[in-house]
Design a protein around this motif. Structure first.
Motif, PDB file in Angstrom:
ATOM      1  N   GLN A  79       5.721  16.054 -11.252  1.00  0.00           N
ATOM      2  CA  GLN A  79       4.478  16.125 -12.004  1.00  0.00           C
ATOM      3  C   GLN A  79       3.346  15.398 -11.266  1.00  0.00           C
ATOM      4  OE1 GLN A  79       4.306  14.119 -15.727  1.00  0.00           O
ATOM      5  NE2 GLN A  79       3.100  15.723 -16.701  1.00  0.00           N
ATOM      6  N   GLU A 108       2.096  17.552  -8.510  1.00  0.00           N
ATOM      7  CA  GLU A 108       1.299  18.664  -9.035  1.00  0.00           C
ATOM      8  C   GLU A 108      -0.127  18.199  -9.353  1.00  0.00           C
ATOM      9  OE1 GLU A 108       2.988  20.424 -12.521  1.00  0.00           O
ATOM     10  OE2 GLU A 108       2.253  22.421 -11.973  1.00  0.00           O
ATOM     11  N   LEU A 109      -0.219  17.024  -9.993  1.00  0.00           N
ATOM     12  CA  LEU A 109      -1.532  16.482 -10.344  1.00  0.00           C
ATOM     13  C   LEU A 109      -2.325  16.104  -9.098  1.00  0.00           C
ATOM     14  CD1 LEU A 109      -0.379  14.292 -13.340  1.00  0.00           C
ATOM     15  CD2 LEU A 109      -2.088  16.092 -13.493  1.00  0.00           C
ATOM     16  N   LYS A 134      -2.000  17.337  -6.155  1.00  0.00           N
ATOM     17  CA  LYS A 134      -2.399  18.565  -5.472  1.00  0.00           C
ATOM     18  C   LYS A 134      -3.641  19.167  -6.141  1.00  0.00           C
ATOM     19  CE  LYS A 134      -0.648  23.072  -4.289  1.00  0.00           C
ATOM     20  NZ  LYS A 134       0.348  24.054  -4.669  1.00  0.00           N
ATOM     21  N   ALA A 135      -3.627  19.161  -7.479  1.00  0.00           N
ATOM     22  CA  ALA A 135      -4.775  19.710  -8.207  1.00  0.00           C
ATOM     23  C   ALA A 135      -6.045  18.932  -7.910  1.00  0.00           C
ATOM     24  CB  ALA A 135      -4.488  19.705  -9.700  1.00  0.00           C
ATOM     25  N   LYS A 186     -11.897  18.907 -10.609  1.00  0.00           N
ATOM     26  CA  LYS A 186     -12.869  19.469  -9.668  1.00  0.00           C
ATOM     27  C   LYS A 186     -13.855  20.360 -10.405  1.00  0.00           C
ATOM     28  CE  LYS A 186      -9.919  21.383  -6.914  1.00  0.00           C
ATOM     29  NZ  LYS A 186      -8.650  21.309  -6.231  1.00  0.00           N
ATOM     30  N   LEU A 190      -4.467  19.881 -16.100  1.00  0.00           N
ATOM     31  CA  LEU A 190      -4.033  21.010 -15.271  1.00  0.00           C
ATOM     32  C   LEU A 190      -4.282  22.309 -16.035  1.00  0.00           C
ATOM     33  CD1 LEU A 190      -0.675  19.486 -14.003  1.00  0.00           C
ATOM     34  CD2 LEU A 190      -2.768  19.777 -12.677  1.00  0.00           C
TER      35      LEU A 190
END
Lengths: 437, 310
Positions: free
Chosen positions: A424, A427-428, A430-431, B63, B277
């Motif tokens: 997790q 993933e965060l 990367k975002a 972003k 997300l």
């Protein structure tokens, strides 16, 4: 033919919706230069400011709002965003809805989650910084060397709350000075038939403190910097080891028997009644105790000491009720008024504020009121030497507590906890576009 | 044709045709659909379309820009076991709810079939949970089912011992308890539809069965239940597909716990969205949408086939 035209029209409309929809409605200007700070008593008649607060922080600004409205003629509207607060605010901001000010956890990960660089005003050069205690000035609220959050009260510290009477009865004179003696004390207490540690597996969120306090020394040594750049993982020995230790201690039977279902309220009641000797917790736990008891009893019964493997080092974790952020709303007048409110809050209005909230002062010139319980003073004393928690230092805040609660329920092994957390986190990261992910 | 018809007949047929044409146009002009259609398009079709598009982007709270990333989100999702686990939990939950809700609804309908004053009042009582807020229902049950809650209190009073069963704290059985709560909330609706179904059954058929000496049970099994087929179709389909989209009751009672054993896909989506997300959460809801669609069509087709006996 006509039908075909209609279909084409529908498709074209849909396409235009899609194309316009693909720009983020929450984006704003990118200007980050420090702004001018108006004097706290500048006239603001006719200016309306909105402050977002959570259910547990919406009463915090009361004295400040009253004082500021009287002084400047501004109108301040405190709006309560229902829990889960952070998710609610993030969703609103993502869809373009912004307040002037909001209570917000001033950590790097949470400032990133709000997209601070585009959505928040820089608070560089704020007038209150000079009067803030040096040890606390730069402890939090900063992202990429820019200050975005104003700390209004002492950040929470993860540490051990204990029942003084239980310690006394067991003949314990001084609190443990390092991890080994802390665990040994737990075993001794168990030998005497006392439940040494109390954990709230049912309500889940406090499960992470046991892992985090074990990481304090590593955190001082740059653990979170390495995790942030993917040079170290949750599955590597340091963090995995802390998770394993926590699991082993539970398996050993050092925790309450109803660890799977126990709640936050249960934990408070157990420590107050002496049913359990210790609980690793943060400041909001003490508020829970205050709701169940009075200051005098608490001073008599409840103590606090920070703990880390190497000694009495605390792990600080600022939360949403500790700080405010000011939004870029695009209205220069209101943005200036927001800054003005913050300078009043931490200037002229700060004395009233700490008295009304009966909280520890962040400024040498403003005295902490005598009504603050001793345990909270101990918490604030530990702040100067404490290190940052995962929330304070890591670039993202994974659901470690949920995975640990799963481990307590028996649906995840310690290895699976570390893996799920790492997945997790990656993933965060990367975002966010963090390097290395 | 017209040759064998009298002139009067022809005029009448023409009139009927005209009336039909005119009626079709004048009673229901197509543009009457526009308001409803506009709402449907804005609040359903466009969001669904966005759902398909955002699933292939990297939209997040971190972003300002949104870029296309292809099937990246799908790959990550299927590689982590969490999605498959959530799908499995969702399916189990949906099946449990469909079974319980229909069973309770049918039993209630049979019990309250006769139109007496008492039955009318009791029907209303059982329908009240349907119009209650699902979150409120969830929180009430959460309080009732706590280890020190009212249910254990009652059990303790009856048995004379101290009962502290953690109804919502068992990694195997809690999903059944939560499905029961969900079914309790919605059983009034199933009851109402079964009642309506029972009312449409022709009395002559039932009388014939009685004269043939069929027992109550045989009548129910051989005649009434098969004739209830349209009601069964509606009830099973709405219960199953509705509970696949379940969120509120579970969020209020267990928040997906203990140990993730009641983590429905929607709760997982909610958690992911809360992390900022947004694109990943959208991908998951697309997966849910597809799962519901894949399940819905064969199921409804199968249930409709049962109606062929009518």
């Amino acid at each position: 033919m006509k039908k075909a035209l209609k279909v084409a029209a529908v498709l074209a409309t849909a396409a235009s919706f899609v194309l316009t929809g693909c720009s983020d409605p929450g984006s704003g200007s990118q200007n980050n230069s420090p702004a001018a700070w108006p004097a706290a008593d500048t006239d603001l008649k006719g200016t309306k400011l909105t402050v977002w607060a959570a259910q547990n922080s919406n009463k915090v600004p009361d004295s400040v709002v009253a004082g500021f409205e009287k002084l400047t003629g501004a109108e301040i509207n405190v709006v309560t965003i229902p829990d889960p607060y952070e998710q609610g605010v993030q969703t609103k901001v993502a869809t373009g809805d912004k307040p002037d000010l909001a209570f917000w956890q001033p950590t790097g990960s949470q400032l990133t989650a709000l997209n601070a660089t585009t959505n928040l005003q820089s608070l560089e050069g704020a007038p209150w910084l000079d009067s803030t205690k040096p040890a606390l000035k730069d402890i939090t609220g900063i992202l990429d060397k820019t200050r975005y959050a104003a700390l209004i009260s002492t950040p929470a510290v993860e540490g051990v709350y204990y029942n003084k009477e239980v310690f006394e009865k067991a003949g314990i004179k001084s609190v443990p000075a390092d991890w080994d003696s802390f665990i040994k004390l737990g075993r001794d207490l168990k030998g005497q038939g006392v439940t040494p540690f109390y954990e709230m597996g049912g309500d889940r969120w406090a499960t992470q403190w046991w892992v985090q306090v074990q990481l304090a020394d590593a955190a001082k040594d740059g653990l979170w910097d390495r995790v942030n750049t993917n040079k170290e993982k949750f599955t590597d020995p340091t963090i995995q080891g802390a998770i394993n230790t926590y699991n082993d201690l539970i398996k050993e039977g050092l925790f309450n028997e109803d660890i799977k279902t126990a709640t936050f309220e249960d934990q408070g009641a157990a420590l107050l009644s002496g049913k359990a000797a210790m609980a690793v917790q943060v400041n909001s736990f003490f508020s829970q105790l205050q709701a169940q008891s009075d200051t005098e009893t608490l001073n008599k019964k409840i103590g606090f000491f920070p703990i880390a493997p190497s000694g009495n080092v605390g792990t600080f974790i600022p939360d949403q009720s500790n700080a405010l952020v000011a939004f870029k709303t695009g209205d220069a007048k209101r943005e200036a008024a927001s800054r003005q409110l913050l300078s009043y809050w931490l200037g002229q209005g700060y004395g009233d504020f700490v008295t009304a909230q009966s909280t520890v002062s962040l400024q040498d010139a403003v005295k902490t009121p005598g009504t603050v319980p001793n345990a909270l003073l101990a918490v604030s004393d530990s702040l100067g030497t404490s290190v940052g928690s995962m929330q304070a230092e890591a670039i993202a805040n994974p659901d470690l507590y949920i995975f640990l609660a799963d481990m307590i329920q028996g649906t995840k092994t310690p290895e699976e906890v570390a893996k799920a957390t790492q997945d997790q986190f990656a993933e965060l990261a990367k975002a966010q576009g963090a390097a290395g992910f | 044709m017209t040759a064998v018809m009298s002139r009067q007949d022809v005029v009448r047929v023409e009139d009927i045709r005209k009336a039909k044409r005119r009626g079709g146009k004048n009673d229901h002009p197509l543009w009457f659909l526009i308001p409803a259609l506009a709402v449907l398009v804005v609040f359903f079709f466009i969001p669904t379309l966005f759902n398909f598009i955002y699933a292939f982007t990297n939209w997040s709270s971190f972003k300002s820009s949104i870029g296309f990333v292809g099937v990246d989100n799908f790959v990550t999702l299927f590689n982590s076991g969490t999605l498959l686990n959530a799908l499995r939990v969702t399916l189990i939950y949906a099946v449990l709810v469909a079974v319980f809700q229909n069973l309770f609804g049918l039993i209630l309908a049979l019990l309250l079939e006769r139109d007496t004053r008492v039955n009318r009042a009791v029907r209303v009582a059982f329908f009240i949970p349907v119009i209650m807020s699902a979150l409120a229902v969830g929180y009430i049950f959460q309080a009732l089912l706590k280890p020190e809650g009212a249910l254990n209190g009652i059990l303790g009073f009856i048995t004379g011992t101290d009962v502290t069963i953690p109804w919502l704290g068992d990694t195997t059985w809690t999903i059944v308890v939560v499905a029961l709560v969900h079914s309790w909330k919605w059983m009034g609706l199933s009851m109402l539809i079964y009642l309506a179904g029972l009312k449409t059954i022709n009395d002559d058929v039932l009388e014939a069965a009685r004269l043939d000496g069929a027992s109550w049970w045989t009548t129910l099994r051989e005649i009434r239940f098969p004739l209830l087929a349209p009601a069964v179709t509606f009830n099973v389909a709405t219960a199953l597909l509705g509970s696949m989209n379940g969120f509120d009751v579970v969020q209020a009672t267990t928040e997906g716990g203990p140990g993730g054993s009641t983590e429905l896909l929607n709760i997982f989506i909610f958690r992911t969205f809360g992390q900022g997300l947004f694109a990943q959460a959208t991908t998951m809801s697309l997966v849910l949408f597809l799962a519901v669609a894949v399940l819905a069509f064969p199921l409804i087709k199968m249930l409709r086939k049962r109606e062929d006996v009518l």
